[in-house]
Design a protein around this motif. Structure first.
Motif, mmCIF file in Angstrom:
data_model
loop_
_atom_site.group_PDB
_atom_site.id
_atom_site.type_symbol
_atom_site.label_atom_id
_atom_site.label_comp_id
_atom_site.label_asym_id
_atom_site.label_seq_id
_atom_site.Cartn_x
_atom_site.Cartn_y
_atom_site.Cartn_z
ATOM 1 N N ALA A 48 0.833 -1.216 0.000
ATOM 2 C CA ALA A 48 0.000 0.000 0.000
ATOM 3 C C ALA A 48 0.864 1.262 0.000
ATOM 4 O O ALA A 48 0.538 2.253 -0.660
ATOM 5 N N ASP A 49 1.989 1.222 0.743
ATOM 6 C CA ASP A 49 2.885 2.388 0.763
ATOM 7 C C ASP A 49 3.385 2.713 -0.643
ATOM 8 O O ASP A 49 3.526 3.875 -1.021
ATOM 9 N N ASP A 98 3.801 10.556 0.780
ATOM 10 C CA ASP A 98 3.645 11.646 1.740
ATOM 11 C C ASP A 98 4.993 11.730 2.432
ATOM 12 O O ASP A 98 5.367 10.819 3.152
ATOM 13 N N TYR A 99 5.747 12.800 2.120
ATOM 14 C CA TYR A 99 7.082 12.794 2.714
ATOM 15 C C TYR A 99 7.336 13.905 3.725
ATOM 16 O O TYR A 99 8.442 14.390 3.872
ATOM 17 N N ALA A 137 8.560 7.177 -2.472
ATOM 18 C CA ALA A 137 8.308 6.609 -1.148
ATOM 19 C C ALA A 137 9.544 5.917 -0.578
ATOM 20 O O ALA A 137 9.825 6.020 0.630
ATOM 21 N N ALA A 138 10.304 5.227 -1.419
ATOM 22 C CA ALA A 138 11.502 4.532 -0.938
ATOM 23 C C ALA A 138 12.546 5.547 -0.487
ATOM 24 O O ALA A 138 13.181 5.390 0.568
ATOM 25 N N ALA A 139 12.711 6.599 -1.273
ATOM 26 C CA ALA A 139 13.691 7.633 -0.923
ATOM 27 C C ALA A 139 13.312 8.319 0.385
ATOM 28 O O ALA A 139 14.173 8.573 1.244
ATOM 29 N N ALA A 140 12.024 8.605 0.550
ATOM 30 C CA ALA A 140 11.574 9.302 1.755
ATOM 31 C C ALA A 140 11.823 8.464 2.999
ATOM 32 O O ALA A 140 12.337 8.948 4.015
ATOM 33 N N ALA A 141 11.502 7.167 2.914
ATOM 34 C CA ALA A 141 11.704 6.276 4.066
ATOM 35 C C ALA A 141 13.198 6.132 4.365
ATOM 36 O O ALA A 141 13.635 6.173 5.522
ATOM 37 N N ALA A 142 13.987 5.985 3.313
ATOM 38 C CA ALA A 142 15.428 5.782 3.485
ATOM 39 C C ALA A 142 16.097 7.017 4.076
ATOM 40 O O ALA A 142 17.003 6.899 4.906
#
Ligand SMILES: *Cc1c(COP(=O)(O)O)cnc(C)c1O
Length: 347
Positions: free
Chosen positions: A40-41, A47-48, A238-243
């Motif tokens: 889902a993410d 949303d960052y 989304a991957a960049a924001a989480a990382a």
């Protein structure tokens, strides 16, 4: 006139010392953060806000004073658009030798590049830069520590350009700030009062996140608002924001690397000294070696050992110059051995 980026080639199993990447990659915590994303993410537009807050805390500034971008390259493009669009005969000043993206983004935004030639020692020359400023100057790129020389422009010289060229946006490219003696952001209070300067940063180099594309533009709220207006709303995936959130929390991963880069630079200087090669003392994670007529021999020695480096001979003032990334010591030792074997070994 348009400029086109030429991706430097490297064989797939080569030791990559040609793009100033971190050869050991990103923090494992950043990788875990990506792994823990749900379907889902990934299915949603990112949303960052958390990444913006983490970056604001990192720069010790309110979120209104920064915008995250899809790599610093996108930040450069945004600045070129803001400064040059709709301006007939708008000019961007670039100090040679320079990072090639300045030409590309200026051409993309319809501007013309005005080059400031290098002095004999390649030191960025602020006097010559100021002499090139005209009423058509809309954008000025200052890169400190500079790629490819590793030389720094002191903050007082940057502030002089900012105050003497009020009609231009001064873009201070600090892609390598983590490895140098400081950032213009250390004078944040002064920056606040300046509507015509913006600092560009990236998490590609020191943080080893080049593959995720994360950069930041930082400055006073007013110019940042103008830049935010031309950056797409979902530039950070989304991957960049989480990382990014996880990487910024892993301070050991960065401190340790910065320390090792310092020792790696010293190792390369020592190898050059023994080999009788010139070099510039660098404030980045790379060293520019002046091999002169020995450049072909040195390039061949790197190539035969499977080490990719960057031949900068085509840059203004850089005939016979080779740029080598100074990262993890084990990698640097291989580069240093290649230098010594090529120059000091049996002919
Ligand atoms: C690598 C580099 C950049 C680009 O950074 P990205 O975040 O990878 O786009 C910008 N400026 C300079 C001087 C660089 O060396």
């Amino acid at each position: 006139m348009s400029a086109e980026y030429q991706r430097p080639s490297a064989s797939p199993d080569a030791l990559r010392l040609h793009l100033n990447e971190r050869t050991d990659g990103c923090s494992l915590r950043a990788l875990e953060a990506i792994r823990s994303l749900s379907p889902a993410d990934i299915g949603r537009y990112p949303d960052y806000d958390a990444a913006i807050d983490a970056a604001a805390a990192y720069f010790a500034l309110p979120a209104s004073q920064l915008v995250l971008t899809n790599g610093l390259d996108e930040g450069l493009l945004a600045a070129a658009i803001v400064a040059l669009r709709g301006r007939a005969n708008g000019e961007a000043i670039v100090i040679d030798p320079a990072f090639e993206m300045y030409d590309i983004v200026t051409a993309a935004a319809g501007g013309r590049v005005v080059r400031v030639p290098p002095g004999p020692d390649l030191a960025p020359d602020v006097e010559r830069l100021l002499a090139a400023v005209t009423p058509r100057t809309r954008l000025i790129f200052i890169n400190t520590p500079a790629n490819p020389t590793g030389l720094e422009v002191p903050a007082h010289a940057v502030f002089r350009v900012v105050s003497e060229a009020p009609g231009a946006l001064v873009f201070v490219d600090e892609a390598y700030a983590e490895f140098g003696s400081g950032s213009l952001l250390d004078a944040a209070a002064r920056l606040d009062a300046m509507p015509n300067v913006v600092v560009g940063r990236t998490f590609a180099k020191a943080y080893g996140l080049a593959g995720l594309r994360i950069g930041a533009l930082v400055g006073a709220a007013r110019p940042i608002a103008a830049l935010r207006a031309v950056v797409p709303p979902y530039s950070l995936n989304a991957a960049a924001a989480a990382a990014l959130v996880a990487a910024l929390a892993d301070t050991a991963h960065i401190d340790d690397y910065i320390d090792e880069v310092r020792r790696s630079r010293a190792l390369l200087y020592a190898a050059c000294d023994r080999a009788g090669l010139g070099y510039w003392p660098s404030a980045g994670n790379f060293v520019l070696i002046r091999a002169g007529a020995d450049a072909p021999r040195l390039l061949a020695a790197f190539a035969v050992r499977g080490i990719s480096v960057r031949d900068r001979s085509g840059d203004a003032g850089c005939a016979g110059c080779i740029r080598v990334t100074a990262g993890r010591l084990d990698d640097t030792r291989r580069a240093a051995a290649a230098i010594e074997e090529a120059m000091c070994g049996e002919p």
